[in-house]
Design a protein around this motif. Structure first.
Motif, short mmCIF file in Angstrom:
data_model
loop_
_atom_site.label_atom_id
_atom_site.label_comp_id
_atom_site.label_asym_id
_atom_site.label_seq_id
_atom_site.Cartn_x
_atom_site.Cartn_y
_atom_site.Cartn_z
N LYS A 1 -5.41 11.06 1.84
CA LYS A 1 -4.28 10.16 2.09
C LYS A 1 -4.46 9.35 3.37
CE LYS A 1 -0.55 12.21 -0.61
NZ LYS A 1 -0.87 11.43 -1.83
N HIS A 2 -5.60 9.45 4.02
CA HIS A 2 -5.90 8.68 5.24
C HIS A 2 -4.81 8.89 6.30
CE1 HIS A 2 -8.89 6.92 2.65
NE2 HIS A 2 -7.94 6.55 1.80
N LEU A 3 -4.29 10.10 6.34
CA LEU A 3 -3.12 10.43 7.15
C LEU A 3 -3.46 11.51 8.19
CD1 LEU A 3 0.03 10.54 7.61
CD2 LEU A 3 0.10 12.22 5.74
N GLY B 1 -6.59 18.91 1.46
CA GLY B 1 -7.49 17.77 1.39
C GLY B 1 -6.84 16.44 1.71
N GLU B 2 -5.53 16.41 1.88
CA GLU B 2 -4.84 15.12 2.02
C GLU B 2 -4.74 14.58 3.45
OE1 GLU B 2 -1.95 15.07 -1.89
OE2 GLU B 2 -1.02 15.44 0.07
N THR C 1 -3.15 0.84 12.74
CA THR C 1 -2.58 2.15 12.41
C THR C 1 -1.07 2.07 12.20
OG1 THR C 1 -4.23 3.10 13.92
CG2 THR C 1 -2.48 4.57 13.13
N LYS C 2 -0.60 2.64 11.11
CA LYS C 2 0.85 2.76 10.90
C LYS C 2 1.30 4.07 11.56
CE LYS C 2 4.44 2.84 7.47
NZ LYS C 2 4.80 2.67 6.05
N ILE C 3 2.17 3.96 12.54
CA ILE C 3 2.57 5.15 13.31
C ILE C 3 4.08 5.35 13.17
CG2 ILE C 3 2.57 6.26 15.58
CD1 ILE C 3 0.29 4.32 16.37
N THR C 4 4.48 6.53 12.74
CA THR C 4 5.91 6.85 12.64
C THR C 4 6.20 8.12 13.44
OG1 THR C 4 5.49 8.04 10.57
CG2 THR C 4 6.24 5.76 10.38
N GLY C 5 7.47 8.26 13.86
CA GLY C 5 7.88 9.43 14.64
C GLY C 5 9.10 10.08 14.01
N TRP C 6 9.13 11.40 14.02
CA TRP C 6 10.14 12.16 13.28
C TRP C 6 10.58 13.38 14.08
CZ3 TRP C 6 10.44 10.75 7.84
CH2 TRP C 6 9.45 9.85 7.41
N LEU D 1 -13.50 9.60 10.17
CA LEU D 1 -13.01 10.13 8.89
C LEU D 1 -11.95 9.25 8.24
CD1 LEU D 1 -13.27 13.80 10.04
CD2 LEU D 1 -14.60 12.75 8.21
N GLY D 2 -11.78 8.03 8.77
CA GLY D 2 -11.08 6.99 8.03
C GLY D 2 -9.57 7.08 7.95
N THR D 3 -8.89 7.89 8.77
CA THR D 3 -7.43 7.90 8.69
C THR D 3 -6.86 6.64 9.33
OG1 THR D 3 -7.16 9.17 10.74
CG2 THR D 3 -7.33 10.43 8.68
N ARG D 4 -5.72 6.17 8.78
CA ARG D 4 -5.13 4.92 9.27
C ARG D 4 -3.60 5.02 9.42
NH1 ARG D 4 -9.53 4.38 10.42
NH2 ARG D 4 -10.99 2.67 10.09
N GLU D 5 -3.08 6.22 9.28
CA GLU D 5 -1.64 6.42 9.45
C GLU D 5 -1.44 7.70 10.25
OE1 GLU D 5 0.52 5.91 5.82
OE2 GLU D 5 2.40 6.66 6.67
N ILE D 6 -0.47 7.66 11.18
CA ILE D 6 -0.15 8.85 11.98
C ILE D 6 1.34 9.11 11.85
CG2 ILE D 6 -0.11 9.91 14.29
CD1 ILE D 6 -2.36 7.93 15.10
N ALA D 7 1.71 10.34 11.52
CA ALA D 7 3.12 10.74 11.53
C ALA D 7 3.26 11.86 12.57
CB ALA D 7 3.57 11.22 10.15
#
Lengths: 169, 169
Positions: A29-31, A52-53, A151-156, A78-84
């Motif tokens: 999931k590139h996450l 694996g996601e 990078t798409k970055i969200t905070g929770w 390793l190609g991730t492009r989103e951070i939560a």
């Protein structure tokens, strides 16, 4: 039985029915998830993340600053492009200051120069408010030269009493 | 649907049947796990750890050095007295050197002084052999002045192809 023995026994049961041995190294999931080490956090179940996601980085508090080395590896190799990023209610990081914890550690070993020297090297990265700390950490990542601009970055926040997440950044 | 939307939807389902909201902050098994952020690692299932039982620290490789701040908080404030450290087969940390990754990052932003300055501050903590790196990290924790002397520390490898753990220290 010791914890060590329990882990070995439970893993043997897990491995006996393991069928996901062919998953590739890069997260599908590139996450990347950043969250706390807290014992009441279990990202796979709570966020519905399958094996694996996603990369899952965990440390005391869910500090983005400490996660930086791992984030760079995650993105560049390793190609991730989103951070939560998640912080949670009732977090231990709300309960002390770095100066207090340094005091506790030094008092536990009076006169031990190695202990005093080593603990004085640490910043324990505590915070007084989880929503603010999430926003600060998201901004840290957004502004950091080593985090890829796209990078798409969200905070929770995660509520340990209800099991619910809420997006705050 | 975006990953962000997926997480929110899956969490809503999790929260709707959540019954463990009364768990205390300190881990009930007095245990800290240190392991890799790898997407194929899922400590709860693989080691049979239930919610509330253990702190779980995860970073690129499962570095004990980077975990130190969290370990001190875990032990001094939340009463853990056992550490189980895991590195795993097919780990990304086996595939590069810090100098190579610094080169990749700098080449991605030619002439960007901020990028070069920031990446030169990092040690990516890679290793060439997982058994040796587990033994090194166990020794680092055993010898460290800030890790309590009475801590029981064990070191393990996890095989991502078989799901099996093996104790190596």
């Amino acid at each position: 039985m010791s914890v060590q023995g329990t882990i070995a026994e439970k893993n043997a049961a897990y491995a006996s029915s393991f069928t996901q041995g062919g998953l590739p190294l890069p997260p599908s999931k590139h996450l990347t998830i950043v969250t706390c080490m807290d014992a009441r956090i279990e990202p796979a179940g709570q966020l519905g993340i399958d094996l694996g996601e996603a990369h899952i980085i965990r440390n005391a508090g869910g500090s983005a600053k400490e996660a930086l080395r791992s984030v760079v590896i995650s993105q560049r190799l390793l190609g991730t492009r989103e951070i939560a990023l998640f912080h949670h209610t009732d977090c231990g990081m709300l309960t002390f200051t770095t100066e207090q914890l340094k005091g506790i550690v030094k008092e536990s070993a009076p006169g031990d120069a190695a202990v005093a020297t080593e603990v004085d090297k640490l910043d324990f990265l505590e915070f007084p408010d989880i929503e603010e700390s999430v926003k600060d950490d998201v901004k840290f990542l957004q502004d950091h030269p080593l985090v890829l601009e796209e990078t798409k970055i969200t905070g929770w926040t995660y509520d340990v009493h209800t099991g619910k997440i809420t997006q705050v950044a």
